[in-house]
Write a protein that holds these residues in place. Structure first.
Motif, short mmCIF file in Angstrom:
data_model
loop_
_atom_site.label_atom_id
_atom_site.label_comp_id
_atom_site.label_asym_id
_atom_site.label_seq_id
_atom_site.Cartn_x
_atom_site.Cartn_y
_atom_site.Cartn_z
N TYR A 74 0.83 -1.21 0.00
CA TYR A 74 0.00 0.00 0.00
C TYR A 74 0.86 1.25 0.00
O TYR A 74 1.79 1.37 0.79
CB TYR A 74 -0.91 -0.01 1.24
N LYS A 75 0.56 2.17 -0.91
CA LYS A 75 1.28 3.44 -0.96
C LYS A 75 0.28 4.59 -1.01
O LYS A 75 -0.74 4.52 -1.68
CB LYS A 75 2.16 3.52 -2.22
N VAL A 76 0.62 5.64 -0.26
CA VAL A 76 -0.18 6.86 -0.27
C VAL A 76 0.73 7.98 -0.75
O VAL A 76 1.85 8.12 -0.29
CB VAL A 76 -0.70 7.19 1.16
N ARG A 77 0.23 8.76 -1.67
CA ARG A 77 0.97 9.92 -2.18
C ARG A 77 0.18 11.18 -1.80
O ARG A 77 -0.99 11.30 -2.15
CB ARG A 77 1.16 9.85 -3.69
N ILE A 78 0.86 12.07 -1.09
CA ILE A 78 0.22 13.31 -0.65
C ILE A 78 1.05 14.47 -1.18
O ILE A 78 2.26 14.51 -0.97
CB ILE A 78 0.17 13.38 0.90
N LYS A 79 0.38 15.39 -1.84
CA LYS A 79 1.09 16.59 -2.28
C LYS A 79 1.40 17.43 -1.05
O LYS A 79 0.51 17.73 -0.25
CB LYS A 79 0.24 17.38 -3.26
N ILE A 80 2.66 17.81 -0.91
CA ILE A 80 3.07 18.58 0.27
C ILE A 80 2.36 19.92 0.31
O ILE A 80 2.05 20.44 1.38
CB ILE A 80 4.61 18.73 0.29
N SER A 81 2.02 20.45 -0.84
CA SER A 81 1.30 21.73 -0.88
C SER A 81 -0.11 21.62 -0.30
O SER A 81 -0.71 22.62 0.08
CB SER A 81 1.25 22.25 -2.31
N GLU A 82 -0.65 20.39 -0.22
CA GLU A 82 -2.00 20.19 0.31
C GLU A 82 -2.02 19.89 1.81
O GLU A 82 -3.08 19.75 2.40
CB GLU A 82 -2.70 19.07 -0.45
N ILE A 83 -0.85 19.77 2.42
CA ILE A 83 -0.78 19.51 3.86
C ILE A 83 -1.10 20.80 4.61
O ILE A 83 -0.49 21.83 4.38
CB ILE A 83 0.60 18.97 4.27
N GLN A 122 11.38 8.10 12.25
CA GLN A 122 12.40 7.99 13.29
C GLN A 122 12.89 9.35 13.78
O GLN A 122 13.14 9.52 14.95
CB GLN A 122 13.57 7.16 12.79
N ASN A 123 13.04 10.30 12.92
CA ASN A 123 13.49 11.63 13.33
C ASN A 123 12.38 12.63 13.01
O ASN A 123 12.35 13.22 11.93
CB ASN A 123 14.79 11.99 12.61
N ARG A 124 11.46 12.81 13.95
CA ARG A 124 10.29 13.65 13.72
C ARG A 124 10.66 15.09 13.40
O ARG A 124 10.09 15.69 12.49
CB ARG A 124 9.35 13.66 14.93
N GLU A 125 11.60 15.64 14.15
CA GLU A 125 11.96 17.06 13.97
C GLU A 125 12.54 17.31 12.57
O GLU A 125 12.17 18.27 11.91
CB GLU A 125 12.97 17.49 15.04
N GLN A 126 13.44 16.45 12.15
CA GLN A 126 14.04 16.61 10.82
C GLN A 126 13.00 16.42 9.73
O GLN A 126 12.98 17.14 8.73
CB GLN A 126 15.18 15.61 10.64
N PHE A 127 12.10 15.44 9.92
CA PHE A 127 11.04 15.17 8.96
C PHE A 127 10.13 16.40 8.80
O PHE A 127 9.84 16.83 7.69
CB PHE A 127 10.23 13.96 9.43
N ILE A 128 9.71 16.97 9.92
CA ILE A 128 8.83 18.14 9.88
C ILE A 128 9.55 19.34 9.27
O ILE A 128 8.97 20.09 8.49
CB ILE A 128 8.30 18.46 11.30
N ALA A 129 10.82 19.51 9.60
CA ALA A 129 11.61 20.62 9.02
C ALA A 129 11.69 20.48 7.51
O ALA A 129 11.57 21.48 6.79
CB ALA A 129 13.00 20.65 9.63
N GLN A 130 11.86 19.26 7.03
CA GLN A 130 11.93 19.06 5.58
C GLN A 130 10.57 19.34 4.93
O GLN A 130 10.50 19.91 3.84
CB GLN A 130 12.41 17.65 5.25
N LEU A 131 9.48 18.96 5.60
CA LEU A 131 8.15 19.29 5.06
C LEU A 131 7.96 20.81 5.01
O LEU A 131 7.42 21.34 4.03
CB LEU A 131 7.05 18.67 5.93
N LYS A 132 8.40 21.50 6.07
CA LYS A 132 8.26 22.96 6.12
C LYS A 132 9.09 23.65 5.03
O LYS A 132 8.72 24.72 4.56
CB LYS A 132 8.68 23.50 7.49
N PRO A 136 6.02 26.17 3.56
CA PRO A 136 6.16 26.95 4.81
C PRO A 136 4.82 27.30 5.47
O PRO A 136 4.80 27.74 6.61
CB PRO A 136 6.88 28.22 4.36
N THR A 137 3.70 27.08 4.80
CA THR A 137 2.39 27.42 5.37
C THR A 137 1.85 26.32 6.29
O THR A 137 0.80 26.49 6.89
CB THR A 137 1.37 27.71 4.26
N ILE A 138 2.56 25.21 6.41
CA ILE A 138 2.10 24.12 7.29
C ILE A 138 2.09 24.60 8.73
O ILE A 138 3.07 25.15 9.23
CB ILE A 138 2.99 22.86 7.15
#
Length: 142
Positions: A74-83, A122-132, A136-138
């Motif tokens: 199972y794979k889910v693809r989410i556009k980061i702009s829609e987060i 595993q690394n929540r902070e780094q993951f969230i920083a990369q999403l941001k 940047p509107t997340i």
């Protein structure tokens, strides 16, 4: 970048409870112990196998403008702009229907209008920083 799912020691406890219960029943039962222990042992072995395969095939990947969440087939693809929101979650009880994560501490991602998913990189902070970096509107909620 790829992120593996974090793993909670609590998962081991969940798998050990049935083993301990079957052993206790086997000790106090006067019948042939093989008859009592073999069926639960086979079922437990299958569960451990499935759990292991799911763990090693679960990952989260940020590619260009997409977040890819993969678990086995199972794979889910989410556009980061829609987060819209990323919420920190430390609760054992999750309200999300789809939870491709192996730790109770993780993040809940809200996207589109009403969709949400719980993941445990595993690394929540780094993951969230990369999403941001990509969006940047997340809104981040701790």
């Amino acid at each position: 970048m790829k992120y593996k799912s974090d793993f909670s020691k609590f998962n081991f406890i969940i798998l050990l409870i049935p083993v301990i219960l079957v052993l206790i029943i086997g000790i106090f039962e006067e019948k042939d112990i093989e008859v009592i222990l073999i069926p639960p042992a086979v079922i437990l072995g299958l569960l451990v196998f499935i759990f292991t395969v799911l763990y090693f095939t679960t990952y989260y990947e940020i590619q260009k403008e997409e977040l890819i969440i993969s678990m086995f087939f199972y794979k889910v693809r989410i556009k980061i702009s829609e987060i819209r929101n990323v919420n920190y979650s430390n609760s054992f009880i999750k309200t999300n229907i789809y939870k491709p994560g192996f730790h109770h501490k993780g993040i809940e991602i809200l996207y589109h209008k009403y969709d949400d998913i719980f993941i445990s990189p595993q690394n929540r902070e780094q993951f969230i920083a990369q999403l941001k970096e990509h969006n940047p509107t997340i809104e981040i909620k701790k």
